[in-house]
Design an enzyme around this catalytic site. Structure first.
Site, PDB file in Angstrom:
ATOM      1  N   ASP A  77       0.824  -1.211   0.000  1.00 21.13           N
ATOM      2  CA  ASP A  77       0.000   0.000   0.000  1.00 21.13           C
ATOM      3  C   ASP A  77       0.856   1.257   0.000  1.00 21.13           C
ATOM      4  OD1 ASP A  77       0.814  -0.678   2.690  1.00 21.13           O
ATOM      5  OD2 ASP A  77      -0.609   0.798   3.447  1.00 21.13           O
ATOM      6  N   GLU A 138       0.273  -1.148   5.633  1.00 26.31           N
ATOM      7  CA  GLU A 138       1.382  -0.719   6.494  1.00 26.31           C
ATOM      8  C   GLU A 138       1.173   0.727   6.896  1.00 26.31           C
ATOM      9  OE1 GLU A 138       5.213   0.996   7.723  1.00 26.31           O
ATOM     10  OE2 GLU A 138       3.964   1.610   6.037  1.00 26.31           O
TER      11      GLU A 138
HETATM   12 ZN    ZN Z   1       6.688   2.520   3.786  1.00 26.77          ZN
END
Ligand code: ZN
Length: 379
Positions: A77, A138
């Site tokens: 992401d 993340e």
């Molecule tokens: Zn990163």
């Protein structure tokens, strides 16, 4: 050894696929195609965060019998703005057109991992099993890594590639608390009877102005990022919510700063009360502390540091260790007992529309990974 053109093409291919947190479906399907020859599994983390896909775990069989397995990890992401990404290529430099992030965070890490594996296999360089974990979310509180079952990994050592710079190894990163303070006052008409109200906004302002924020010392930071309170200019506000965070490389300092922030709100609110219609109304504060993740703290004498620095030395380079102020999936893997550090992978000015990468940094990072995995099999 590294094919810079192939790496550049793959980087451009991946950054053009928008992959905001929870919207990693398209990038995951693309990566599954690229991960030819590996066994790829998708976990249920996507369902748990209501996203499009789970984390990917790809296993590449080793070619060196008895060599220990090695973990390589990056995240799929990106932060926004990233609805459409139009990279501009100027020789070895790749930047954005100024309307979006580039997404080199963390596609720089992913292409360095992929290119390294291609070289290891293509050149027949002996290596142990390689486990590649590509996480979701993340950027949204390390949610993908937190939902990943590290019990599925055989590797006890490895690298996350997810930090700016090049040829540096991040071995220390802060633990973090997410904080929410809700101040409750008492509503009243601001013109007719303000003395019958308790302004939650004013109490919050007093608490905040008494607080130490920003950089507190070399190891510790704190921020209040969101204030939401009040309904109208003619109403004494009876409720305001303030959201923030504290981070520190030191668990004791993280605890102390969290407590200091809590104290500032309590000190203001517990002094305030108003008497209306024969009844005493007291202000109060709700404090919500959520421990987001533990610190990363890999000693300089750890095996993973020796391995990466040995690899750099074999390339005639240095790879110093350093700390950072940001958390990463490495914090989560380390807390679960995997010896992992975060290798800089060439991303620059991340989380801004000025983000850029130099393909030569990606090449160097991929070389460093090849050499590290090779050394891991012979060490
Ligand atoms: Zn990163």
């Amino acid at each position: 050894m590294i094919d810079a053109e192939r790496l550049k093409d793959e980087f451009l291919d991946l950054v053009c696929i928008s992959s905001l947190s929870k919207r990693e479906g398209a990038i995951a399907r693309r990566l599954e195609v690229i991960l030819m020859g590996a066994t790829v599994e998708t976990d249920d983390a996507g369902e748990r965060v209501a996203g499009e896909t789970g984390n990917l775990l790809a296993r590449f069989s080793g070619s060196a019998p008895g060599a220990p397995p090695f973990l390589l990890s990056g995240h799929m992401d990106t932060v926004g703005p990233a609805a459409a990404i139009r990279p501009i290529v100027d020789g070895d430099l790749v930047r954005t057109d100024g309307t979006s992030v580039l997404g080199g965070d963390d596609k720089a890490g992913i292409v360095a991992i992929f290119e390294a594996i291609r070289v290891l296999r293509g050149r027949g360089i002996p290596h142990g099993d390689i486990e590649v974990v590509l996480t979701i979310c993340e950027e949204s509180g390390l949610a993908g890594a937190k939902h990943f079952d590290t019990g599925r990994l055989r590797a006890r050592r490895g690298l996350v590639l997810d930090v700016d710079g090049v040829s540096e190894l991040i071995t220390r990163a802060p633990g973090a608390n997410r904080l929410a303070f809700t101040v409750h006052g008492l509503a009243a008409h601001a013109g007719i009877c303000p003395e019958q109200g308790l302004s939650a906004n004013q109490m919050a302002a007093e608490a905040i102005s008494a607080m130490r924020l920003g950089r507190l010392d070399a190891e510790t930071t704190a921020n209040l990022g969101v204030i939401e309170g009040g309904l109208a200019t003619n109403i004494i506000p009876d409720r305001v919510v303030i959201r923030g965070e504290a981070r520190s490389l030191s668990p004791a300092k993280l605890e102390a700063q969290t407590e200091a922030m809590r104290r500032c709100f309590l000190d203001v609110a517990t002094r305030r009360s108003v008497r209306v219609g024969g009844r005493e109304h007291r202000a109060r504060v709700e404090v919500d502390v959520h421990h987001q993740y533990d610190r990363l703290d890999v000693p300089d004498h750890a095996g993973i540091v020796a391995l990466v620095q040995g690899a750099a030395a074999a390339m005639g380079r240095a790879c110093p260790t350093r700390s950072t102020g940001g958390g990463s999936d490495a914090n989560v893997f380390a807390a679960r007992g995997i010896e992992v550090a975060n290798l800089a992978c060439g991303m620059r000015e991340i989380h801004t529309v000025n983000e850029w990468v130099d393909i030569r940094d990606l090449v160097l990072t991929a070389e460093l990974v090849v050499e590290t995995v090779r050394l891991n099999a012979v060490a």
